[in-house]
Design a protein around this motif. Structure first.
Motif, short mmCIF file in Angstrom:
data_model
loop_
_atom_site.label_atom_id
_atom_site.label_comp_id
_atom_site.label_asym_id
_atom_site.label_seq_id
_atom_site.Cartn_x
_atom_site.Cartn_y
_atom_site.Cartn_z
N VAL A 118 0.83 -1.21 0.00
CA VAL A 118 0.00 0.00 0.00
C VAL A 118 0.87 1.26 0.00
N ALA A 119 1.97 1.25 0.74
CA ALA A 119 2.87 2.42 0.75
C ALA A 119 3.38 2.70 -0.67
N VAL A 120 3.69 1.64 -1.42
CA VAL A 120 4.20 1.83 -2.78
C VAL A 120 3.07 2.23 -3.74
N LEU A 121 1.91 1.63 -3.58
CA LEU A 121 0.76 2.01 -4.43
C LEU A 121 0.47 3.49 -4.26
N LYS A 122 0.55 3.94 -3.01
CA LYS A 122 0.27 5.33 -2.70
C LYS A 122 1.33 6.24 -3.34
N ARG A 123 2.59 5.88 -3.16
CA ARG A 123 3.69 6.66 -3.72
C ARG A 123 3.55 6.77 -5.25
N GLN A 124 3.14 5.66 -5.88
CA GLN A 124 3.07 5.63 -7.35
C GLN A 124 1.70 6.07 -7.87
N GLN A 125 0.83 6.49 -6.97
CA GLN A 125 -0.51 6.95 -7.34
C GLN A 125 -1.24 5.94 -8.21
N VAL A 126 -1.14 4.70 -7.80
CA VAL A 126 -1.81 3.62 -8.53
C VAL A 126 -3.31 3.71 -8.31
N LYS A 127 -4.06 3.40 -9.34
CA LYS A 127 -5.52 3.29 -9.18
C LYS A 127 -5.89 1.83 -9.34
N ILE A 128 -6.41 1.25 -8.26
CA ILE A 128 -6.83 -0.15 -8.31
C ILE A 128 -8.02 -0.24 -9.27
N GLY A 129 -8.01 -1.22 -10.15
CA GLY A 129 -9.09 -1.32 -11.11
C GLY A 129 -8.67 -0.77 -12.47
N ARG A 130 -7.83 0.27 -12.46
CA ARG A 130 -7.34 0.81 -13.72
C ARG A 130 -5.96 0.22 -14.03
N ASP A 131 -5.09 0.22 -13.05
CA ASP A 131 -3.70 -0.19 -13.27
C ASP A 131 -3.53 -1.68 -13.06
N ARG A 132 -2.58 -2.23 -13.78
CA ARG A 132 -2.34 -3.66 -13.68
C ARG A 132 -1.10 -3.91 -12.84
N ILE A 133 -1.33 -4.27 -11.60
CA ILE A 133 -0.23 -4.43 -10.66
C ILE A 133 -0.05 -5.91 -10.32
N ASN A 134 1.15 -6.40 -10.51
CA ASN A 134 1.47 -7.76 -10.08
C ASN A 134 2.28 -7.69 -8.79
N LEU A 135 2.07 -8.66 -7.94
CA LEU A 135 2.87 -8.72 -6.71
C LEU A 135 3.70 -9.99 -6.74
N VAL A 136 4.97 -9.88 -6.41
CA VAL A 136 5.79 -11.07 -6.22
C VAL A 136 6.36 -11.05 -4.80
N PHE A 137 6.09 -12.11 -4.07
CA PHE A 137 6.63 -12.21 -2.70
C PHE A 137 8.00 -12.87 -2.84
N MET A 138 8.94 -12.05 -3.28
CA MET A 138 10.29 -12.54 -3.59
C MET A 138 11.34 -11.58 -3.06
N GLY A 139 10.96 -10.76 -2.11
CA GLY A 139 11.92 -9.83 -1.53
C GLY A 139 12.73 -10.52 -0.45
N MET A 140 12.98 -9.79 0.63
CA MET A 140 13.74 -10.41 1.72
C MET A 140 12.89 -11.45 2.42
N GLY A 141 13.53 -12.56 2.76
CA GLY A 141 12.88 -13.52 3.64
C GLY A 141 12.23 -14.69 2.93
N GLU A 142 11.86 -15.67 3.73
CA GLU A 142 11.22 -16.89 3.22
C GLU A 142 9.75 -16.84 3.67
N PRO A 143 8.85 -16.56 2.74
CA PRO A 143 7.44 -16.38 3.12
C PRO A 143 6.87 -17.58 3.88
N PHE A 144 7.30 -18.79 3.53
CA PHE A 144 6.70 -19.97 4.16
C PHE A 144 7.30 -20.26 5.54
N LEU A 145 8.27 -19.45 5.97
CA LEU A 145 8.70 -19.53 7.36
C LEU A 145 8.06 -18.41 8.19
N ASN A 146 7.17 -17.66 7.55
CA ASN A 146 6.35 -16.66 8.27
C ASN A 146 4.94 -16.82 7.71
N TYR A 147 4.48 -18.07 7.72
CA TYR A 147 3.32 -18.46 6.92
C TYR A 147 2.05 -17.70 7.29
#
Ligand code: SAH
Ligand code: SF4
Length: 381
Positions: free
Chosen positions: A172-201
């Motif tokens: 949400v912080a990034v959507l806000k910074r980039q003035q994204v409009k949900i419904g208009r813009d095509r935003i993909n999310l990848v949970f591939m940053g820092m950390g292992e998502p399945f160890l914080n399931y």
């Protein structure tokens, strides 16, 4: 907050009120519960929910649907928005932006914005209304416990899990910074940053549900990558709302995988594949296998041959993303030769396995895969 641990803060707001109860991260039922003592009607809670997840307010004073007296009362009782804030940003020559985003205790996590497509492609002067396309790479932990030998995040060890609000809040912080409009813009999310998502399931999946149900991003536009945490994959197989799945394979066999990813000694390739086969795929859905090419280690012709055999035996709808290793200090690898990368891909494709070379994004600002680590170093140093 149902999971991920509660982080208490004693930050004071502008009015000197103690900020101890962040609201961002709570879904409707949890907001009802948290604000229960105030005996607000359901529609007031809906207004708070809307302000948090649709308007992306940064402060209670911006929730103009609530009477001023109620906003003050909330603040007086220690409630605050708690939307993570971007405290620093780095811009790459290729348009990628890397952000340091402060979590609830002020520690920063890293989030990457990768624009794709052309915002002004209509060329008719209506750029303001033109849709944006972009991918946001989201962190799930500060640091990582998994210890993959080629990954810079591993060098931090695990600092702590992020809460659901901190994971969804990065988006949400990034959507806000980039003035994204949900419904208009095509935003993909990848949970591939820092950390292992399945160890914080739990926190990770709570964040996914918030992003789908409250923020409005379809789960089909999300991908989670795991190093092969089998119990996590098995839980994931039971989810009705879930991102697409990517597995970090990174080696043609168990011997090489155990060298580069010691976690393979706990769950080997066969165990990971067995778990993946339990995930019921949606129509046309494919599992992504990520393969970081390490020069001279796993990028040879014989490796490509083994990968083809392995993935054929897996008998799954799949594709392979080949990632050229992004170098970083303290790792003993070298980048693969361009010719070897091309030959590897060609061989897989020739044998009927769809394989794509993922071009590195934002390498100059340390935003590329496996390069997220500077945060804590800098904070500590
Ligand atoms: N922990 C999860 C998700 C974060 S890592 C996982 O490991 O899958 C996301 C991807 O980046 C993984 O496929 C990982 O193998 C890859 N990666 C890690 N370090 C890298 C580096 N230095 N260069 C290129 N890719 C890297
Ligand atoms: Fe952790 Fe993924 Fe890096 Fe491995 S590649 S250390 S699992 S972040």
């Amino acid at each position: 907050m149902t999971s991920g641990g509660k982080i208490l803060t004693t930050i004071l707001d502008a009015r000197g009120c103690e900020r101890s109860h962040p609201l961002f991260g709570l879904n409707f039922e949890q907001l009802m519960e948290a604000l229960g003592a105030l005996e607000l009607p359901g529609w007031r809670i809906r207004q708070v929910e809307h302000a948090l997840y649709r308007e992306w307010v940064g402060d209670l004073s911006e929730v103009t649907t609530l009477p001023v007296a109620l906003r003050d009362r909330l603040a007086g009782e220690g409630f605050w928005v708690g939307l993570p804030e971007i405290v620093e940003s780095f811009e790459s020559v290729d348009g990628t932006e890397r952000y340091l985003i402060a979590g609830l205790d002020g520690q920063t996590v890293e989030t990457v914005w990768m624009p794709g497509g052309d915002g002004g492609e209509t060329g008719d002067g209506s750029e303001e209304d033109a849709a944006q396309r972009a991918t946001i790479c989201v962190s799930s932990q500060i640091g990582c416990a998994v210890n993959c030998q080629f990954c810079l995040t591993a060098q931090l060890g695990i600092v702590r899990n992020l809460t659901a609000g901190e994971i969804a809040g990065q988006v949400v912080a990034v959507l806000k910074r980039q003035q994204v409009k949900i419904g208009r813009d095509r935003i993909n999310l990848v949970f591939m940053g820092m950390g292992e998502p399945f160890l914080n399931y739990d926190a990770f999946m709570d964040a996914v549900r918030l992003l789908v149900e409250e923020v409005g991003i379809p789960a089909s536009r999300m991908t989670v990558s795991t190093s092969g945490i089998v119990p996590g994959i098995l839980r994931f197989a039971e989810e009705t709302v879930r991102p697409k799945l990517a597995i970090s394979l990174n080696a043609p066999d168990d011997a090489i995988r155990a060298e580069v990813m010691p976690i393979n000694r706990k769950w080997d390739i066969a165990a990971v594949l067995n778990a993946v086969r339990k995930v019921p795929l949606r129509p046309k859905e494919r599992v992504t296998f990520e393969y970081v090419l390490l020069g001279g280690v796993n990028d040879r012709q014989e490796d490509a041959e083994k990968v083809v055999k392995l993935l054929r035996r897996a008998n799954l709808p799949l594709k392979v993303n080949l990632i050229v290793w992004n170098p970083g200090p303290g790792t003993a690898y070298r980048m693969p030769e361009a010719g070897d990368v091309a030959a590897f891909q060609e061989y897989l494709v020739e044998k009927g396995i769809p394989a794509y070379i993922r071009r590195p994004r934002g390498r100059d600002i340390y935003a590329a895969c496996g390069q997220l680590k500077r945060t804590v170093r800098e904070a500590a140093g």
